[in-house]
Design a protein around this motif. Structure first.
Motif, PDB file in Angstrom:
ATOM      1  N   PRO A  16       3.226 -13.864  10.167  1.00  0.00           N
ATOM      2  CA  PRO A  16       2.317 -13.015   9.403  1.00  0.00           C
ATOM      3  C   PRO A  16       2.651 -11.537   9.572  1.00  0.00           C
ATOM      4  O   PRO A  16       3.233 -11.127  10.574  1.00  0.00           O
ATOM      5  CB  PRO A  16       0.941 -13.344   9.991  1.00  0.00           C
ATOM      6  N   GLY A  17       2.287 -10.744   8.578  1.00  0.00           N
ATOM      7  CA  GLY A  17       2.463  -9.303   8.657  1.00  0.00           C
ATOM      8  C   GLY A  17       3.807  -8.796   8.175  1.00  0.00           C
ATOM      9  O   GLY A  17       4.175  -7.666   8.463  1.00  0.00           O
ATOM     10  N   LEU A  18       4.540  -9.607   7.418  1.00  0.00           N
ATOM     11  CA  LEU A  18       5.841  -9.177   6.895  1.00  0.00           C
ATOM     12  C   LEU A  18       5.680  -7.958   5.997  1.00  0.00           C
ATOM     13  O   LEU A  18       4.799  -7.915   5.150  1.00  0.00           O
ATOM     14  CB  LEU A  18       6.489 -10.317   6.097  1.00  0.00           C
ATOM     15  N   CYS A  19       6.554  -6.972   6.169  1.00  0.00           N
ATOM     16  CA  CYS A  19       6.567  -5.788   5.321  1.00  0.00           C
ATOM     17  C   CYS A  19       7.960  -5.656   4.713  1.00  0.00           C
ATOM     18  O   CYS A  19       8.942  -5.461   5.431  1.00  0.00           O
ATOM     19  CB  CYS A  19       6.233  -4.544   6.135  1.00  0.00           C
ATOM     20  N   ILE A  20       8.036  -5.800   3.396  1.00  0.00           N
ATOM     21  CA  ILE A  20       9.292  -5.597   2.677  1.00  0.00           C
ATOM     22  C   ILE A  20       9.223  -4.174   2.133  1.00  0.00           C
ATOM     23  O   ILE A  20       8.396  -3.869   1.279  1.00  0.00           O
ATOM     24  CB  ILE A  20       9.475  -6.633   1.563  1.00  0.00           C
ATOM     25  N   ALA A  21      10.089  -3.308   2.646  1.00  0.00           N
ATOM     26  CA  ALA A  21       9.986  -1.873   2.366  1.00  0.00           C
ATOM     27  C   ALA A  21      10.128  -1.542   0.881  1.00  0.00           C
ATOM     28  O   ALA A  21       9.425  -0.686   0.374  1.00  0.00           O
ATOM     29  CB  ALA A  21      11.014  -1.112   3.187  1.00  0.00           C
ATOM     30  N   HIS A  22      11.047  -2.192   0.189  1.00  0.00           N
ATOM     31  CA  HIS A  22      11.220  -1.971  -1.248  1.00  0.00           C
ATOM     32  C   HIS A  22      12.057  -3.105  -1.810  1.00  0.00           C
ATOM     33  O   HIS A  22      12.705  -3.843  -1.082  1.00  0.00           O
ATOM     34  CB  HIS A  22      11.856  -0.610  -1.551  1.00  0.00           C
ATOM     35  N   ARG A  23      12.054  -3.254  -3.115  1.00  0.00           N
ATOM     36  CA  ARG A  23      12.777  -4.360  -3.716  1.00  0.00           C
ATOM     37  C   ARG A  23      14.278  -4.150  -3.584  1.00  0.00           C
ATOM     38  O   ARG A  23      14.762  -3.032  -3.454  1.00  0.00           O
ATOM     39  CB  ARG A  23      12.376  -4.561  -5.170  1.00  0.00           C
ATOM     40  N   GLY A 115       6.416   2.986  15.982  1.00  0.00           N
ATOM     41  CA  GLY A 115       6.251   3.949  14.911  1.00  0.00           C
ATOM     42  C   GLY A 115       6.987   3.584  13.631  1.00  0.00           C
ATOM     43  O   GLY A 115       6.840   4.261  12.626  1.00  0.00           O
ATOM     44  N   MET A 116       7.769   2.516  13.654  1.00  0.00           N
ATOM     45  CA  MET A 116       8.528   2.102  12.471  1.00  0.00           C
ATOM     46  C   MET A 116       7.959   0.840  11.831  1.00  0.00           C
ATOM     47  O   MET A 116       8.321   0.494  10.717  1.00  0.00           O
ATOM     48  CB  MET A 116       9.991   1.858  12.849  1.00  0.00           C
ATOM     49  N   VAL A 117       7.094   0.150  12.559  1.00  0.00           N
ATOM     50  CA  VAL A 117       6.543  -1.123  12.104  1.00  0.00           C
ATOM     51  C   VAL A 117       5.030  -1.027  12.083  1.00  0.00           C
ATOM     52  O   VAL A 117       4.419  -0.528  13.027  1.00  0.00           O
ATOM     53  CB  VAL A 117       6.984  -2.273  13.050  1.00  0.00           C
ATOM     54  N   ILE A 118       4.434  -1.482  11.007  1.00  0.00           N
ATOM     55  CA  ILE A 118       2.981  -1.542  10.896  1.00  0.00           C
ATOM     56  C   ILE A 118       2.529  -2.894  11.425  1.00  0.00           C
ATOM     57  O   ILE A 118       2.970  -3.932  10.937  1.00  0.00           O
ATOM     58  CB  ILE A 118       2.530  -1.380   9.431  1.00  0.00           C
ATOM     59  N   THR A 119       1.673  -2.892  12.420  1.00  0.00           N
ATOM     60  CA  THR A 119       1.194  -4.157  12.975  1.00  0.00           C
ATOM     61  C   THR A 119       0.004  -4.642  12.160  1.00  0.00           C
ATOM     62  O   THR A 119      -1.148  -4.534  12.563  1.00  0.00           O
ATOM     63  CB  THR A 119       0.833  -4.014  14.464  1.00  0.00           C
ATOM     64  N   ALA A 120       0.322  -5.183  11.014  1.00  0.00           N
ATOM     65  CA  ALA A 120      -0.696  -5.622  10.059  1.00  0.00           C
ATOM     66  C   ALA A 120      -1.612  -6.679  10.646  1.00  0.00           C
ATOM     67  O   ALA A 120      -2.795  -6.724  10.313  1.00  0.00           O
ATOM     68  CB  ALA A 120      -0.032  -6.153   8.794  1.00  0.00           C
ATOM     69  N   THR A 121      -1.099  -7.512  11.527  1.00  0.00           N
ATOM     70  CA  THR A 121      -1.935  -8.573  12.089  1.00  0.00           C
ATOM     71  C   THR A 121      -3.025  -8.017  13.000  1.00  0.00           C
ATOM     72  O   THR A 121      -4.024  -8.677  13.241  1.00  0.00           O
ATOM     73  CB  THR A 121      -1.088  -9.598  12.862  1.00  0.00           C
ATOM     74  N   LYS A 122      -2.846  -6.807  13.506  1.00  0.00           N
ATOM     75  CA  LYS A 122      -3.887  -6.184  14.331  1.00  0.00           C
ATOM     76  C   LYS A 122      -4.872  -5.395  13.468  1.00  0.00           C
ATOM     77  O   LYS A 122      -6.026  -5.250  13.819  1.00  0.00           O
ATOM     78  CB  LYS A 122      -3.255  -5.276  15.386  1.00  0.00           C
ATOM     79  N   ILE A 123      -4.401  -4.876  12.350  1.00  0.00           N
ATOM     80  CA  ILE A 123      -5.256  -4.111  11.448  1.00  0.00           C
ATOM     81  C   ILE A 123      -6.237  -5.032  10.740  1.00  0.00           C
ATOM     82  O   ILE A 123      -7.415  -4.744  10.623  1.00  0.00           O
ATOM     83  CB  ILE A 123      -4.411  -3.352  10.404  1.00  0.00           C
ATOM     84  N   ILE A 124      -5.739  -6.165  10.277  1.00  0.00           N
ATOM     85  CA  ILE A 124      -6.568  -7.133   9.554  1.00  0.00           C
ATOM     86  C   ILE A 124      -6.936  -8.248  10.511  1.00  0.00           C
ATOM     87  O   ILE A 124      -6.176  -9.167  10.737  1.00  0.00           O
ATOM     88  CB  ILE A 124      -5.823  -7.704   8.331  1.00  0.00           C
ATOM     89  N   SER A 125      -8.092  -8.148  11.091  1.00  0.00           N
ATOM     90  CA  SER A 125      -8.545  -9.171  12.027  1.00  0.00           C
ATOM     91  C   SER A 125      -9.554 -10.077  11.333  1.00  0.00           C
ATOM     92  O   SER A 125     -10.137  -9.727  10.311  1.00  0.00           O
ATOM     93  CB  SER A 125      -9.176  -8.516  13.258  1.00  0.00           C
ATOM     94  N   VAL A 126      -9.784 -11.209  11.895  1.00  0.00           N
ATOM     95  CA  VAL A 126     -10.726 -12.162  11.314  1.00  0.00           C
ATOM     96  C   VAL A 126     -12.133 -11.578  11.220  1.00  0.00           C
ATOM     97  O   VAL A 126     -12.769 -11.675  10.178  1.00  0.00           O
ATOM     98  CB  VAL A 126     -10.706 -13.499  12.093  1.00  0.00           C
ATOM     99  N   PRO A 127     -12.681 -10.920  12.270  1.00  0.00           N
ATOM    100  CA  PRO A 127     -14.022 -10.325  12.117  1.00  0.00           C
ATOM    101  C   PRO A 127     -14.083  -9.298  10.998  1.00  0.00           C
ATOM    102  O   PRO A 127     -15.073  -9.222  10.280  1.00  0.00           O
ATOM    103  CB  PRO A 127     -14.282  -9.676  13.482  1.00  0.00           C
TER     104      PRO A 127
END
Length: 137
Positions: A16-23, A115-127
């Motif tokens: 989870p949390g994959l970030c594709i920077a651009h196409r 600083g180069m990776v967004i930890t999306a799994t921590k930003i979007i939590s279940v609560p």
């Protein structure tokens, strides 16, 4: 969608949390295992080695993969590693939190992917998701 955007990414390869920077062209072997919160750029190829097509890379969490990087063979990449643009990774790197680059890739510093990776799994939590659903618009 992958044909239109230039991706060849099989299902269940990335956590989870994959970030594709651009196409752009991104090719990933179906046997690759990649952790959560990976950031990947265009012109990247992650594949098996020529000796055994079943031995594909295993890449940890919070790894930054720069544009044009090539990662192939039975290699392991530890957590929080930054892989520089146009690098060729054909050996394992077990030390967490380092930066690697070059042809072939080697350790260049201890900065890693902070600083180069967004930890999306921590930003979007279940609560937080439950709160958003229960809140009226």
């Amino acid at each position: 969608m992958s044909v239109h955007l230039g991706y060849s990414i099989p299902i269940n390869v990335f956590g989870p949390g994959l970030c594709i920077a651009h196409r752009g062209t991104i090719v990933v072997n179906k046997d690759t295992i990649i952790g959560e919160n990976c950031r990947i750029h265009a012109c990247t190829n992650i594949g098996s080695g020529r000796d055994n097509v079943l031995l594909a890379p295993k890449i940890g969490n919070c790894v930054y993969i720069g544009p044009g990087a090539k990662i192939f063979g039975n290699v392991e990449i530890a957590d929080n590693i930054a892989i520089g643009a146009n690098s060729v990774v054909n050996k394992s790197f077990y030390e967490k939190g380092i930066s690697i680059a070059g042809v072939p890739a080697k350790k260049i510093n201890n900065k890693g992917s902070d600083g180069m990776v967004i930890t999306a799994t921590k930003i979007i939590s279940v609560p937080a998701l439950h709160e958003a659903v229960e809140r009226p618009l």
